[in-house]
Design a protein around this motif. Sequence first.
Motif, PDB file in Angstrom:
ATOM      1  N   GLY A   1       3.883   8.391  -2.183  1.00  0.00           N
ATOM      2  CA  GLY A   1       5.277   7.304  -1.288  1.00  0.00           C
ATOM      3  C   GLY A   1       5.113   6.832  -0.059  1.00  0.00           C
ATOM      4  O   GLY A   1       6.186   5.962  -0.074  1.00  0.00           O
TER       5      GLY A   1
ATOM      6  N   ALA B   1      -8.571   4.007  -4.364  1.00  0.00           N
ATOM      7  CA  ALA B   1      -7.229   3.577  -4.310  1.00  0.00           C
ATOM      8  C   ALA B   1      -7.537   3.083  -5.770  1.00  0.00           C
ATOM      9  O   ALA B   1      -8.293   2.900  -7.159  1.00  0.00           O
ATOM     10  CB  ALA B   1      -6.684   2.422  -3.920  1.00  0.00           C
TER      11      ALA B   1
ATOM     12  N   ASN C   1       1.097  -0.896  -0.393  1.00  0.00           N
ATOM     13  CA  ASN C   1       0.090  -0.216  -0.065  1.00  0.00           C
ATOM     14  C   ASN C   1       0.926   0.823   0.152  1.00  0.00           C
ATOM     15  O   ASN C   1       1.892   1.466   0.381  1.00  0.00           O
ATOM     16  CB  ASN C   1      -1.120   0.254   1.100  1.00  0.00           C
ATOM     17  CG  ASN C   1      -1.684  -1.308   1.506  1.00  0.00           C
ATOM     18  OD1 ASN C   1      -2.772  -1.146   0.798  1.00  0.00           O
ATOM     19  ND2 ASN C   1      -1.811  -1.733   2.583  1.00  0.00           N
ATOM     20  N   VAL C   2       0.521   2.627  -0.731  1.00  0.00           N
ATOM     21  CA  VAL C   2       1.308   3.433  -0.594  1.00  0.00           C
ATOM     22  C   VAL C   2       0.762   4.277  -1.258  1.00  0.00           C
ATOM     23  O   VAL C   2      -0.594   4.813  -1.908  1.00  0.00           O
ATOM     24  CB  VAL C   2       2.377   3.838  -1.813  1.00  0.00           C
ATOM     25  CG1 VAL C   2       1.991   2.642  -3.381  1.00  0.00           C
ATOM     26  CG2 VAL C   2       3.964   4.605  -1.812  1.00  0.00           C
ATOM     27  N   THR C   3       1.017   5.642  -0.327  1.00  0.00           N
ATOM     28  CA  THR C   3      -0.148   7.245  -0.508  1.00  0.00           C
ATOM     29  C   THR C   3       0.294   8.129  -1.979  1.00  0.00           C
ATOM     30  O   THR C   3       1.569   7.590  -2.507  1.00  0.00           O
ATOM     31  CB  THR C   3      -0.102   7.735   0.523  1.00  0.00           C
ATOM     32  OG1 THR C   3       1.441   8.755   0.728  1.00  0.00           O
ATOM     33  CG2 THR C   3      -0.734   7.081   1.880  1.00  0.00           C
ATOM     34  N   LEU C   4      -0.303   8.635  -2.282  1.00  0.00           N
ATOM     35  CA  LEU C   4       0.210   9.199  -3.686  1.00  0.00           C
ATOM     36  C   LEU C   4       1.921  10.042  -3.100  1.00  0.00           C
ATOM     37  O   LEU C   4       2.305   9.900  -4.637  1.00  0.00           O
ATOM     38  CB  LEU C   4      -0.867  10.368  -3.900  1.00  0.00           C
ATOM     39  CG  LEU C   4      -1.780  10.563  -4.902  1.00  0.00           C
ATOM     40  CD1 LEU C   4      -2.442  11.453  -5.178  1.00  0.00           C
ATOM     41  CD2 LEU C   4      -1.692   9.312  -6.003  1.00  0.00           C
TER      42      LEU C   4
ATOM     43  N   VAL D   1      -2.152   2.318  -5.187  1.00  0.00           N
ATOM     44  CA  VAL D   1      -2.504   3.431  -4.490  1.00  0.00           C
ATOM     45  C   VAL D   1      -2.960   3.682  -3.931  1.00  0.00           C
ATOM     46  O   VAL D   1      -4.017   3.832  -4.958  1.00  0.00           O
ATOM     47  CB  VAL D   1      -1.576   4.677  -5.876  1.00  0.00           C
ATOM     48  CG1 VAL D   1      -1.309   6.109  -5.652  1.00  0.00           C
ATOM     49  CG2 VAL D   1      -0.195   3.692  -6.335  1.00  0.00           C
ATOM     50  N   HIS D   2      -3.326   4.458  -2.777  1.00  0.00           N
ATOM     51  CA  HIS D   2      -4.456   4.979  -2.740  1.00  0.00           C
ATOM     52  C   HIS D   2      -4.220   6.954  -2.480  1.00  0.00           C
ATOM     53  O   HIS D   2      -3.477   7.552  -2.213  1.00  0.00           O
ATOM     54  CB  HIS D   2      -3.674   5.127  -0.620  1.00  0.00           C
ATOM     55  CG  HIS D   2      -4.501   3.696  -0.084  1.00  0.00           C
ATOM     56  ND1 HIS D   2      -5.142   3.081   0.293  1.00  0.00           N
ATOM     57  CD2 HIS D   2      -3.102   2.750   0.049  1.00  0.00           C
ATOM     58  CE1 HIS D   2      -4.785   1.358   0.570  1.00  0.00           C
ATOM     59  NE2 HIS D   2      -4.030   1.824  -0.245  1.00  0.00           N
TER      60      HIS D   2
ATOM     61  N   LEU E   1       1.136  -2.180  -7.342  1.00  0.00           N
ATOM     62  CA  LEU E   1       1.281  -1.235  -5.839  1.00  0.00           C
ATOM     63  C   LEU E   1      -0.381  -0.686  -5.233  1.00  0.00           C
ATOM     64  O   LEU E   1      -0.611  -0.740  -6.823  1.00  0.00           O
ATOM     65  CB  LEU E   1       1.370  -0.010  -5.605  1.00  0.00           C
ATOM     66  CG  LEU E   1       3.387  -0.275  -6.959  1.00  0.00           C
ATOM     67  CD1 LEU E   1       4.644   1.219  -6.437  1.00  0.00           C
ATOM     68  CD2 LEU E   1       4.137  -0.992  -4.977  1.00  0.00           C
TER      69      LEU E   1
END
Length: 182
Positions: free
Chosen positions: A11, A173, A6-9, A139-140, A137
């Motif tokens: 990183g 996401a 899980n990764v946010t915008l 991406v949240h 990935l």
Amino acid sequence: MTFSINVTLDGCVDHQEGIADDETHAFFTRLMDEGGAMLWGRVTYEMMESYWPAVARGDEEAPPAIREWAVKLEAKPKYVVSSARKAFPWTNSHHIGGELRAGVQKLKDATPAGVLLGSGKLATELDRLDLIDEYKLLVHPRIAGHGPTLYGSGLPSTRRLELVSAKPLRNGAVAMHYRRAR
């Protein structure tokens, strides 16, 4: 080997920053079902070990999708890279010690269904050794504004990737699947 996290915008890979709902758990359950083994570093293993076995046993309340993940994770072979710890008592857990490239390559060779890597720091080390083939990935839609971040300690050179697919989830996401460009 497939790296998935899980990764946010921005990183951030802090496990508390992602959206934890039935849809994201179903995504990771499918990934786990497709692979032959899980691979983590010690820190990730210890975080997982502190919660998921209790969910699988029914000692922790959890929605059905999350319980399904826990039960499948219990049965899945789990490999842990660690120089600090040697004993891993959680069901189906195994230690990888010694030289990192040799130990992980041996696991890859012995696991035809594939290895699913789920640790950010370990991914950096394995990417430096050219052992990661694919990236899945999640991406949240969040900007965390803090770390830890993906590949925070850097790589010796840029990795070129080819997009395989991008699938938006209802929660906002996006499931991104990339393959290493060789």
